[in-house]
Structures are given as C-alpha cells and as structure tokens.
Scaffold this active site. Structure first.
Site, short mmCIF file in Angstrom:
data_model
loop_
_atom_site.label_atom_id
_atom_site.label_comp_id
_atom_site.label_asym_id
_atom_site.label_seq_id
_atom_site.Cartn_x
_atom_site.Cartn_y
_atom_site.Cartn_z
N ASP A 12 31.77 50.00 53.92
CA ASP A 12 32.82 50.92 53.52
C ASP A 12 32.20 51.85 52.46
O ASP A 12 31.12 51.56 51.93
CB ASP A 12 34.00 50.13 52.94
N ASP A 38 34.31 54.23 49.86
CA ASP A 38 35.08 54.33 48.61
C ASP A 38 35.26 52.95 47.97
O ASP A 38 35.89 52.07 48.56
CB ASP A 38 36.45 54.94 48.89
#
Ligand code: G6P
Ligand code: MG
Length: 211
Positions: free
Chosen positions: A8, A10
C-alpha cells in the site's frame, strides 16, 4: 517462500495518511460532521467518494450528487496542495530499506493504492521505478476492503495470490489482502489490524525473512 510483495502507499511508504486526515478534517468541519482520529481510522484505505459518503452520513443534512462532487473536488485540491511540497525525505523510515530488501531477494514488487494521486506521490518521492507494477486506481471498480486491487496487482505481476505478501496500514486494506488469499503484514496497531498475519509498529521493523 513468497514470489511478490505488494505494498500500500498512504501510511506505509509515506505519511500521506496524515495529509488525507488533515484534508478530510477540514471538509468534515465545513459540513458540521464530527471527526476524530478513531473515525478517521475507518476512512484509511477507503477511496475518495466512499470516504466522503462515510463523513456525510454523520452530517446534519443530505447532499446532492453535484454537491458531493464539489466537496470531493475541494478535498482533493486541498490534499494536492499538501502533497505538492513532498520530497524523497518524506519516505517513512524503513520504507526504502524494505523495498531494497524485497528487490535484493529477487521478488516482484507491486503497489496497490486506491489513491488517484498515487503516481504523483511516487514521483515526488522519486521511487516510481522501484515498482514492477503500479495499479492505476482509476481502473478499479471495487475499492478496499474488496480484494480486487490486490488481486489485480498479483495478476499484473503474473504471480498467484497465495504467493504474495501484502503490506497495509488500514483495516480495510488488511481485509482486502486477506480476502485476496494473501499473507498480510499490518503496519500500526494490532487492535486495528487484527486480521493481519503479523503486525509491526512501523516499516523499520519490516523483515522479509521473518514472514
Ligand atoms: C488511500 C488513502 C485514503 C484515500 C484514498 C483515495 O486509500 O488511504 O485515505 O481517501 O487513498 O485517495 P485519493 O488521492 O484518490 O483521494
Ligand atoms: Mg494506507
């Protein structure tokens, strides 16, 4: 053991989770919707319109689709102002070392972020070329917690989901990884990320050989 690691963005590679928080907080205040860190936790990993809907569900009145679009645009403009000054110094501690460790082990590297700003953030951090595949969020129909984005990343990399390790800071993201049939490393609190196979407090603790 694994053939690919899918990250991922963020909150894992860089602290844009904080910028999303600031931008959503300002928007929530403007519509008189209650907003705190605990509620923000539910927004992490959720796409832009999905997050807006969760916030507006707590506002005193309802909003038309046109109003919603304007609010989402305003949030995104604010967010883009916040990320415009990012540099490679904004990589979270341990993130670059983790990417290098995975690369040195000969595994494929993917990025699975539902953010439509992901390419901009990767460019500001100077790390776009470290990924073999970056899923374009605009092509994803069902955001996290649906497994679609992690399954898409695995397909792009040509690796079976069962041979993939996913790394996430959000409960919705860990659900996406697990429902894709992958091994999940959560970055953050075990209370929030209870579905993860392992939870580490920060990317500084990421050790591929431990999983
Ligand atoms: C990530 C973040 C969310 C954000 C979403 C959409 O999943 O964790 O907080 O809302 O991306 O980002 P975008 O840049 O497209 O508004
Ligand atoms: Mg995240």
């Amino acid at each position: 053991r694994f053939k690919a690691v899918i990250f991922d963005l963020d909150g894992v590679i860089t602290d844009t989770a904080h910028y999303h928080y600031l931008a959503w907080k300002r928007l929530a205040d403007s519509v008189d919707a209650p907003f705190d860190e605990a509620f923000n936790e539910q927004l992490k990993g959720v796409d832009r319109m999905g997050s807006l809907d969760l916030i507006l569900a707590r506002a005193p009145r309802t909003y038309t689709p046109e109003e919603k679009r304007a609010l989402a645009d305003a949030k995104n403009t604010h967010y883009q102002e916040l990320i415009a000054t990012m540099t490679p110094d904004d990589l979270l501690p341990g993130a670059l070392r983790a990417l290098e460790e995975v690369r040195a082990a000969g595994l494929h590297i993917g990025l699975a972020s539902v953010s439509r700003n992901a390419f901009t953030v990767l460019d500001r951090l100077g790390i776009r070329d470290r990924f073999d595949d970056v899923v374009d969020a605009a092509t994803i129909v069902n955001g996290k917690p649906d497994p679609e984005i992690f399954l898409t990343a695995a397909a792009h990399l040509g690796v079976d989901p069962g041979d993939c390790l996913g790394v996430e800071d959000a409960a919705a993201g860990v659900a996406s990884i697990k429902d894709a049939g992958m091994f999940a490393v959560g970055v953050g609190s075990p209370d929030v990320l209870h579905r993860a196979d392992r939870v580490i407090p920060s990317m500084e603790a990421f050790r591929l050989q431990d999983y």
